[in-house]
Design an enzyme around this catalytic site. Sequence first.
Site, PDB file in Angstrom:
ATOM      1  N   THR A  99       0.764  -1.108   0.051  1.00 46.73           N
ATOM      2  CA  THR A  99      -0.124  -0.149  -0.108  1.00 46.73           C
ATOM      3  C   THR A  99       0.676   1.157  -0.078  1.00 46.73           C
ATOM      4  O   THR A  99       2.079   1.193   0.407  1.00 46.73           O
ATOM      5  CB  THR A  99      -1.088  -0.024   1.188  1.00 46.73           C
ATOM      6  OG1 THR A  99      -0.260   0.158   2.414  1.00 46.73           O
ATOM      7  CG2 THR A  99      -1.477  -1.399   1.356  1.00 46.73           C
TER       8      THR A  99
ATOM      9  N   SER B 170       9.073   0.557  14.619  1.00 48.98           N
ATOM     10  CA  SER B 170       9.218   1.924  15.624  1.00 48.98           C
ATOM     11  C   SER B 170      10.534   2.471  15.118  1.00 48.98           C
ATOM     12  O   SER B 170      11.056   2.657  13.994  1.00 48.98           O
ATOM     13  CB  SER B 170       9.453   1.538  17.004  1.00 48.98           C
ATOM     14  OG  SER B 170       9.668   2.572  17.923  1.00 48.98           O
TER      15      SER B 170
ATOM     16  N   ASP C 190      -3.952   5.993   2.697  1.00 48.99           N
ATOM     17  CA  ASP C 190      -3.229   6.946   3.422  1.00 48.99           C
ATOM     18  C   ASP C 190      -3.443   6.553   4.710  1.00 48.99           C
ATOM     19  O   ASP C 190      -4.841   6.462   5.242  1.00 48.99           O
ATOM     20  CB  ASP C 190      -3.882   8.399   2.860  1.00 48.99           C
ATOM     21  CG  ASP C 190      -3.492   9.306   3.766  1.00 48.99           C
ATOM     22  OD1 ASP C 190      -2.636   9.077   4.904  1.00 48.99           O
ATOM     23  OD2 ASP C 190      -3.676  10.648   3.508  1.00 48.99           O
TER      24      ASP C 190
ATOM     25  N   ASN D 240       4.501   0.131   8.491  1.00 50.03           N
ATOM     26  CA  ASN D 240       5.839   0.853   8.082  1.00 50.03           C
ATOM     27  C   ASN D 240       5.587   2.295   7.873  1.00 50.03           C
ATOM     28  O   ASN D 240       6.683   2.708   8.050  1.00 50.03           O
ATOM     29  CB  ASN D 240       6.389  -0.162   7.001  1.00 50.03           C
ATOM     30  CG  ASN D 240       7.570   0.528   6.301  1.00 50.03           C
ATOM     31  OD1 ASN D 240       8.602   0.730   7.116  1.00 50.03           O
ATOM     32  ND2 ASN D 240       7.553   1.151   5.141  1.00 50.03           N
TER      33      ASN D 240
ATOM     34  N   THR E 127      17.341   4.422   4.064  1.00 46.68           N
ATOM     35  CA  THR E 127      16.173   4.347   3.709  1.00 46.68           C
ATOM     36  C   THR E 127      15.900   5.657   3.038  1.00 46.68           C
ATOM     37  O   THR E 127      16.938   6.605   3.205  1.00 46.68           O
ATOM     38  CB  THR E 127      15.256   3.941   4.704  1.00 46.68           C
ATOM     39  OG1 THR E 127      15.141   4.871   5.759  1.00 46.68           O
ATOM     40  CG2 THR E 127      15.418   2.554   5.253  1.00 46.68           C
TER      41      THR E 127
ATOM     42  N   LYS F 291       7.041   7.713  18.256  1.00 47.52           N
ATOM     43  CA  LYS F 291       7.309   6.474  18.378  1.00 47.52           C
ATOM     44  C   LYS F 291       7.245   5.709  19.962  1.00 47.52           C
ATOM     45  O   LYS F 291       7.119   4.552  20.115  1.00 47.52           O
ATOM     46  CB  LYS F 291       8.763   6.239  17.948  1.00 47.52           C
ATOM     47  CG  LYS F 291       9.223   6.687  16.559  1.00 47.52           C
ATOM     48  CD  LYS F 291       8.216   5.675  15.857  1.00 47.52           C
ATOM     49  CE  LYS F 291       8.602   5.814  13.950  1.00 47.52           C
ATOM     50  NZ  LYS F 291       7.916   4.786  13.152  1.00 47.52           N
TER      51      LYS F 291
ATOM     52  N   TYR G 269       9.262  13.445  16.612  1.00 50.57           N
ATOM     53  CA  TYR G 269       9.394  12.153  16.115  1.00 50.57           C
ATOM     54  C   TYR G 269       9.661  11.107  17.503  1.00 50.57           C
ATOM     55  O   TYR G 269       8.879   9.880  17.442  1.00 50.57           O
ATOM     56  CB  TYR G 269      10.865  11.830  15.242  1.00 50.57           C
ATOM     57  CG  TYR G 269      10.974  10.749  14.897  1.00 50.57           C
ATOM     58  CD1 TYR G 269      10.227  10.276  13.670  1.00 50.57           C
ATOM     59  CD2 TYR G 269      12.221   9.808  15.260  1.00 50.57           C
ATOM     60  CE1 TYR G 269      10.487   8.865  12.947  1.00 50.57           C
ATOM     61  CE2 TYR G 269      12.451   8.608  14.562  1.00 50.57           C
ATOM     62  CZ  TYR G 269      11.612   8.303  13.621  1.00 50.57           C
ATOM     63  OH  TYR G 269      11.818   6.842  12.906  1.00 50.57           O
TER      64      TYR G 269
END
Length: 283
Positions: free
Chosen positions: A34, A135, A57, A84, A184, A153, A149
């Site tokens: 997705t 996480s 979304d 994710n 990433t 988490k 952030y």
Amino acid sequence: MTEPQTFFITGTSRGMGTEFARAALDAGHHVVATGRDPERVVAALGQHDELLAVALDVTDERTVRSAVDAAIERFGRIDVLVNNAGSFQGGFFEEVSSEQFRAQMETNFFGAMNVTRVVLPVMRAQGSGRVISISSTAGIVAGAGGSAYAASKFALEGWMEALHDEVLPFGIHTTVVEPGFFRTDLLAEGSSTFWGDVHLDDYRSSSDQTKEFFRGMEGKQSGDPAKLARTLLALTEMSAPPLRLVAGADSVEGVVRKAQQLVEQARAFPELTSSLDLDDQSS
């Protein structure tokens, strides 16, 4: 591997999500991949008979329901949910506007909850399933310049820890993964990384140093996301997976240091804590 499983993975148009989906496909599983733009998902993963690319979304509950319905219609079940999708809102607390802070929580925390809330009834009906939420080391160890952030988490960690015991009686296992720095797209400015809208001279020097650090880190992170994806697959094959998976030497180091710090601080001030368990009859 025995029977193919159906993976439902959010945020698969790039980065870690792409690697997770690719590893599952290569292992012979069905994958519901997705993203906000399904065409980008297909561009990242290519065409595959066992791939269903769906628009989703995580902050929009309507699209979550539609994506889960499409997954059930195509494959009949969902065995593994991988939460994710996420972003990085950088900046010192006073630099991050209220709107930005809330947006970070909506994506990284409430987004995972939105998807899980719709998938869990499917798993309960099956009598089995696995929920894996990605996480970060920042879910255990917070640092200056990452308050929004880390807050998102930390919230994810607490929710997943409680969820573990709530759904285990239904044959559903949960694991929260705490990656360190992996190569990433999370640090790509303007698409996954955002800086605070508020500019304060008092923070300028420290804020500039933080930005310089993360900009210098982009694309040079030590962790290999393909290796993490294979580890994730191994996790789904365990009969009793761990509640937490600390991924990467840097993450392990940070978590161990935090644990030691907590123990030291718990023992550091006995004169303040020793009397707290005693009844105070005078009050």
